[in-house]
Design a protein around this motif. Structure first.
Motif, PDB file in Angstrom:
ATOM      1  N   TYR A 116      -2.436  -4.820  16.862  1.00  0.00           N
ATOM      2  CA  TYR A 116      -2.585  -5.631  15.822  1.00  0.00           C
ATOM      3  C   TYR A 116      -3.587  -4.673  15.026  1.00  0.00           C
ATOM      4  CZ  TYR A 116      -0.584  -9.324  18.479  1.00  0.00           C
ATOM      5  OH  TYR A 116       0.209 -10.094  19.012  1.00  0.00           O
ATOM      6  N   ILE A 171       8.356 -11.904  30.623  1.00  0.00           N
ATOM      7  CA  ILE A 171       9.222 -13.048  30.376  1.00  0.00           C
ATOM      8  C   ILE A 171      10.371 -13.474  31.465  1.00  0.00           C
ATOM      9  CG2 ILE A 171      10.639 -13.873  28.671  1.00  0.00           C
ATOM     10  CD1 ILE A 171       8.517 -12.862  26.704  1.00  0.00           C
ATOM     11  N   ALA A 223       3.389 -10.032  11.197  1.00  0.00           N
ATOM     12  CA  ALA A 223       2.684 -11.456  11.518  1.00  0.00           C
ATOM     13  C   ALA A 223       1.433 -11.620  10.785  1.00  0.00           C
ATOM     14  CB  ALA A 223       2.248 -11.471  12.725  1.00  0.00           C
ATOM     15  N   TYR A 224       0.690 -10.447  10.513  1.00  0.00           N
ATOM     16  CA  TYR A 224      -0.502 -10.427   9.858  1.00  0.00           C
ATOM     17  C   TYR A 224      -0.401 -10.605   8.269  1.00  0.00           C
ATOM     18  CZ  TYR A 224      -4.010  -9.732  13.395  1.00  0.00           C
ATOM     19  OH  TYR A 224      -4.685 -10.027  14.554  1.00  0.00           O
ATOM     20  N   THR A 248      16.416 -21.290  25.475  1.00  0.00           N
ATOM     21  CA  THR A 248      15.199 -21.483  26.375  1.00  0.00           C
ATOM     22  C   THR A 248      15.396 -21.989  27.700  1.00  0.00           C
ATOM     23  OG1 THR A 248      15.290 -23.556  25.209  1.00  0.00           O
ATOM     24  CG2 THR A 248      13.758 -22.016  23.983  1.00  0.00           C
ATOM     25  N   PRO A 277       3.237 -15.397  26.655  1.00  0.00           N
ATOM     26  CA  PRO A 277       4.184 -16.056  26.000  1.00  0.00           C
ATOM     27  C   PRO A 277       5.456 -15.885  27.217  1.00  0.00           C
ATOM     28  CG  PRO A 277       4.203 -13.749  25.073  1.00  0.00           C
ATOM     29  CD  PRO A 277       2.944 -13.924  26.107  1.00  0.00           C
ATOM     30  N   TYR A 311       8.436 -21.295  22.149  1.00  0.00           N
ATOM     31  CA  TYR A 311       9.163 -22.379  21.383  1.00  0.00           C
ATOM     32  C   TYR A 311       8.792 -23.918  21.605  1.00  0.00           C
ATOM     33  CZ  TYR A 311      12.582 -18.690  20.909  1.00  0.00           C
ATOM     34  OH  TYR A 311      13.223 -17.449  20.217  1.00  0.00           O
ATOM     35  N   ASN A 352      -7.245 -16.188  14.802  1.00  0.00           N
ATOM     36  CA  ASN A 352      -7.027 -15.158  15.465  1.00  0.00           C
ATOM     37  C   ASN A 352      -6.735 -13.768  14.737  1.00  0.00           C
ATOM     38  OD1 ASN A 352      -4.864 -16.039  14.292  1.00  0.00           O
ATOM     39  ND2 ASN A 352      -3.341 -15.744  16.442  1.00  0.00           N
ATOM     40  N   ARG A 353      -7.048 -13.974  13.412  1.00  0.00           N
ATOM     41  CA  ARG A 353      -6.924 -12.679  12.561  1.00  0.00           C
ATOM     42  C   ARG A 353      -8.043 -11.544  12.961  1.00  0.00           C
ATOM     43  NH1 ARG A 353      -4.122 -11.407   8.156  1.00  0.00           N
ATOM     44  NH2 ARG A 353      -3.602 -13.536   8.068  1.00  0.00           N
ATOM     45  N   MET A 354      -7.661 -10.605  13.431  1.00  0.00           N
ATOM     46  CA  MET A 354      -8.431  -9.502  13.738  1.00  0.00           C
ATOM     47  C   MET A 354      -8.514  -8.576  12.451  1.00  0.00           C
ATOM     48  SD  MET A 354      -7.888  -8.461  17.773  1.00  0.00           S
ATOM     49  CE  MET A 354      -6.175  -8.594  17.750  1.00  0.00           C
ATOM     50  N   VAL A 360      -2.803 -16.197  12.466  1.00  0.00           N
ATOM     51  CA  VAL A 360      -1.874 -15.275  12.026  1.00  0.00           C
ATOM     52  C   VAL A 360      -0.445 -15.929  12.902  1.00  0.00           C
ATOM     53  CG1 VAL A 360      -1.018 -12.827  12.795  1.00  0.00           C
ATOM     54  CG2 VAL A 360      -3.319 -13.431  12.023  1.00  0.00           C
ATOM     55  N   GLN A 361       0.549 -15.862  12.232  1.00  0.00           N
ATOM     56  CA  GLN A 361       1.734 -16.615  12.750  1.00  0.00           C
ATOM     57  C   GLN A 361       2.468 -15.616  13.880  1.00  0.00           C
ATOM     58  OE1 GLN A 361       2.386 -19.572  11.329  1.00  0.00           O
ATOM     59  NE2 GLN A 361       0.421 -19.280  10.211  1.00  0.00           N
ATOM     60  N   LYS A 362       1.793 -15.519  14.953  1.00  0.00           N
ATOM     61  CA  LYS A 362       2.279 -14.713  16.139  1.00  0.00           C
ATOM     62  C   LYS A 362       3.086 -15.928  16.872  1.00  0.00           C
ATOM     63  CE  LYS A 362      -1.688 -13.448  17.776  1.00  0.00           C
ATOM     64  NZ  LYS A 362      -2.857 -12.479  18.733  1.00  0.00           N
TER      65      LYS A 362
END
Ligand code: FE2
Lengths: 300, 473
Positions: free
Chosen positions: A67, A86, A157-158, A200, B58, B148, B182-184, B233-235
């Motif tokens: 990030y 995963i 994402a950011y 899933t 996740p 999900y 959660n934005r760094m 942040v849309q992680k």
């Protein structure tokens, strides 16, 4: 010193299922095959490059997610056990790899000079991500070439796909510049899937191919559209449509690998070779080669 | 034993700074001090189980639960590797993990245990267990955060966990390893430059903490989607942990909350919050999303094939919940039965249709929409039974569409419909509209028809049809 050269660029996805299905000695779980279309695709890719000599592999994996800036593996050697968090049932791989730190540092320095936040990763306890290991294995099971491993900056994402592409296109340019200055012959690999909506649930036997298909028709259409652009030498259109593709196909190109690859290859206008396409738990994956060696005249 | 309970809950930050570099920044040190104090509180409460829901683990195939009794490795953060390494060796309650996994499946969730040497335990869990359980005195479990999963799935995950806590009579502490905002910072900063990334993030963080300080955990849970949009942040992993934590506490708004620390970690909002189950007052709820007990999911992508191998003996599944009308059931299976996901779920243990020889008999079909259960043209009354305006034509069209789907699922076609019995709840109001739609649809096919006025139907609909089809080979 002769000018360095990119001999090939490839889209080389990393689902651990493919390594699992191959049953290499390094991986603990045992499979009854599966996902042959893609594994044959990797076979064809390896055969296609068998007679091409190169010094190093430069790889960008979306599973080393950073990030804060873009990071580069910065020690000569890494070994250990990579367990996919995963799919730990499929991938527990004992890796042993060498890094071309000199080339990594050269790309790092070029990127820094271009104003990108960058960092060398020099902690010996670091575990190399499973995307790197999977693509590394499938592309070169002998592990006899050193790698440069670049992290995936999470700027999609950011910010947005557009910002990600700005960064990745810049990173691609400096990657190319550093490779050319290094005098080395290099293969560059973007390790990502195309459409990326997973099932899933997992079937009782994960490699049961009667259960494998794309998650939706829309995902299939997007994958075919992108592959068409690849095969018809329209890399620029892929970059142009990246925001829509990434959003609508939930594509793993969000990690920037594909944009970086195309930029590193100077946005090729010659056709790529499609070695294979297949789905893995519903995601779309293509093994694709841009045979730069045949199109770029070496000035050496 | 059935006296199990959650004796405390904590929100804790995920980044490794509190373990590796608290001395580099006074804020990181304050977080560390709060975590040390939380560890002492957990010990004083004589907790016998620590449960970590980690946003930095996740998963895709349902939820995963760590079940290696003694996972050991050295954790290095993907971003902050230069801060150093965290060796770990944890005491995991594998028996609880397996019981939770089983309880998940009982409640309809995808779930599995992982027990593999070298499994990479995520940074959030490593930080939480390293600091909150320093001598491994208390056995722990760790659960992943499904990419999900939505609210229902995450809520049910907590309920199955509570099932096991109660069954085993445990004194459990529930931990969510998470950032608030959660934005760094996307560039490298020196430790003394650290602050919350933006004023907006800071304001939202303070609002969340104000709610938590008041014990209004369920309200924070119900604001999760808004919070996710505003400061996250849309992680892949959304602001889900509050759903889990609230359900772990009985979806209450009257907990006793205490914010022990709130500081920035490389721009993200890190907080240590203690939620004590002791009631702090009335706990009225500002928001009122439905509660959910079982997960029925939409994820039957792989199961399409499995439907074909359903055994021929009749099966009866537990009903779904629905807010306006009776429970929904899975259609039953028996010789000759015809069922389809393209038609609304039954309100009892019966199939959509059943074939005998070349005759096909349909169960009563209403206008409810498959999947959403919505009623085109609107329901005829609300949840309190108060009448609502509705459109009989839209409802009748929807009934005919549902009939068509079932008939076609059986391999027949609408022109093979031979007899229809229609039930109307308000003959006077609705006959004309119904009759018009009939004329445009089934009227053109030509089945015999009987229309009856009845007192009520089981769901808030105005029309239902009973259909017989003749389908010669
Ligand atoms: Fe991936």
């Amino acid at each position: 010193m002769a000018k360095g050269q990119i001999v090939a660029g490839c889209l080389a996805p990393h689902p651990p299922h493919l390594v699992y299905a191959e049953n290499p000695p390094q991986n603990e779980p045992v499979a009854e095959g599966g996902w042959e279309q893609l594994r044959w695709g990797y076979e064809r890719l390896r055969a296609s490059l068998a007679d091409i000599d190169y010094d190093a592999i430069v790889l960008l994996s979306p599973h080393w997610q950073t990030y804060v800036g873009t990071h580069f593996l910065g020690l000569d050697h890494f070994e250990g056990l990579s367990v996919d968090p995963i799919f730990p049932n499929l991938f527990r791989y004992h890796y042993n790899m060498n890094v071309d730190v000199e080339l990594a540092k050269a790309i790092h320095d070029e990127a820094e000079a271009a104003g990108l936040p960058v960092k060398m990763m020099e902690n010996p306890d670091f575990r190399v991500d499973y995307g790197t290991i999977t693509t590394g294995h499938l592309f070169n099971p002998d592990w006899d070439k050193p790698l440069v491993v670049i992290s995936s900056n999470r700027s999609t994402a950011y910010y947005s796909v557009e910002v990600m592409q700005e960064i990745m296109i810049e990173l691609g340019k400096v990657t190319r510049k550093a490779i050319e200055a290094s005098g080395k012959r290099v293969v560059v690999l973007a390790s990502n899937s195309l459409s990326h909506r997973h099932f899933t649930t997992e079937s009782e036997v994960p490699e049961d191919m009667s259960k494998e298909h794309i998650t939706s028709h829309a995902m299939h259409l997007w994958d075919m559209r992108i592959i068409d652009y690849m095969r018809s030498g329209q890399a620029q259109r892929i970059l142009d449509e990246m925001p829509e593709f990434t959003e609508q196909a939930i594509a793993e190109s969000d990690g920037g690998g594909l944009s970086w690859l195309l930029s590193t290859l100077d946005v090729p206008d010659y056709p790529a070779i499609l070695h294979g396409y297949g789905t893995i738990i519903g995601t779309g994956n293509a093994v694709v080669e841009w045979p730069c060696h045949a199109h770029e005249v070496s000035e050496a | 034993m059935s006296s199990g309970e959650v004796v405390a809950s904590f929100v804790v930050p995920v980044h490794p700074h509190t373990v590796l570099a608290p001395g580099q920044n006074p804020g990181w040190q304050r977080l560390r001090d709060a975590l040390d104090e939380a560890a002492q509180t957990i010990q004083d409460l004589e907790a016998d189980l620590i449960i970590v829901y980690s946003t930095t683990w996740p998963s895709i195939i349902g939820h995963q639960i760590q079940a290696d009794p003694n996972p050991e490795w050295v954790m290095v953060d993907h971003d902050f590797h230069d801060l150093g390494s965290i060796p770990y060796s944890f005491n995991i309650d594998a028996e609880f993990a397996h019981a939770w996994d089983e309880a998940n499946r009982q409640r309809g969730l995808q779930s599995r245990c992982v027990n593999y040497k070298g499994f990479p335990i995520d940074v959030g869990s490593v930080v939480a267990l390293t600091l909150l359980n320093p001598d491994n005195a208390i056995p722990a479990v760790i659960v992943s955060s499904n990419m999900y999963a939505n609210r229902s799935e995450t809520t049910v995950l907590a309920k199955s966990c509570l099932d096991v806590i109660k069954a085993q009579g445990r004194r459990a502490v529930a931990i969510t390893a998470m950032s608030l905002s959660n934005r760094m910072f996307t560039d490298f900063i020196s430790p003394d430059e650290d602050k919350i990334h933006s004023l907006k993030d800071d304001e939202w963080n303070r609002k969340i903490l104000e709610f938590l300080e008041q014990g209004r955990l369920e309200d924070v849970g119900q604001l999760s989607r808004t919070i996710q949009q505003q400061i996250r942040v849309q992680k892949v992993v959304a602001f889900k942990p509050m759903w889990w934590l609230s359900a772990m506490n009985g979806n209450r708004n009257d907990l006793t909350g205490r914010v022990m620390a709130y500081e920035a970690i490389h721009g993200a909002g890190g907080a240590v919050v203690h939620l004590d189950p002791t009631s702090s007052g009335v706990g009225d709820k500002e928001y009122d999303e439905d509660d959910v007990e079982y997960y029925h999911g939409e994820r039957d992508v792989l199961d399409i094939v499995e439907e074909e191998v359903v055994e021929s003996q009749p099966t009866v599944d537990a009903p779904d919940e629905t807010s306006n009308g009776p429970d929904l059931w899975e259609p039953t299976e028996a010789k000759g039965s015809v069922n389809t996901t393209a038609a609304p779920k039954p309100v009892g243990a019966y199939p959509h249709a059943r074939r005998v020889g070349d005759m096909l008999f349909l169960s009563g079909v209403g206008p409810r929409q498959p999947g959403t259960n919505a009623i085109p043209g609107g329901p005829i009354h609300d949840e309190n039974g108060d009448p609502l305006p509705y459109d009989i034509k839209a409802q009748t069209h929807a009934v005919v569409d549902n009939v068509k789907r079932i008939v076609e699922e059986a391999g027949a076609s609408m022109d093979q419909v031979v007899d229809v019995t229609t039930f109307l709840v308000d003959m006077k109001r609705d006959f004309q509209g119904y009759n018009e739609v009939w004329a445009e649809t089934l009227g053109k096919v030509g089945p015999t028809r009987t229309t009856l006025a009845i007192d009520a139907l089981p769901t808030p609909i105005a029309v239902e049809m009973k259909v017989i089809v003749h389908m010669p080979e």
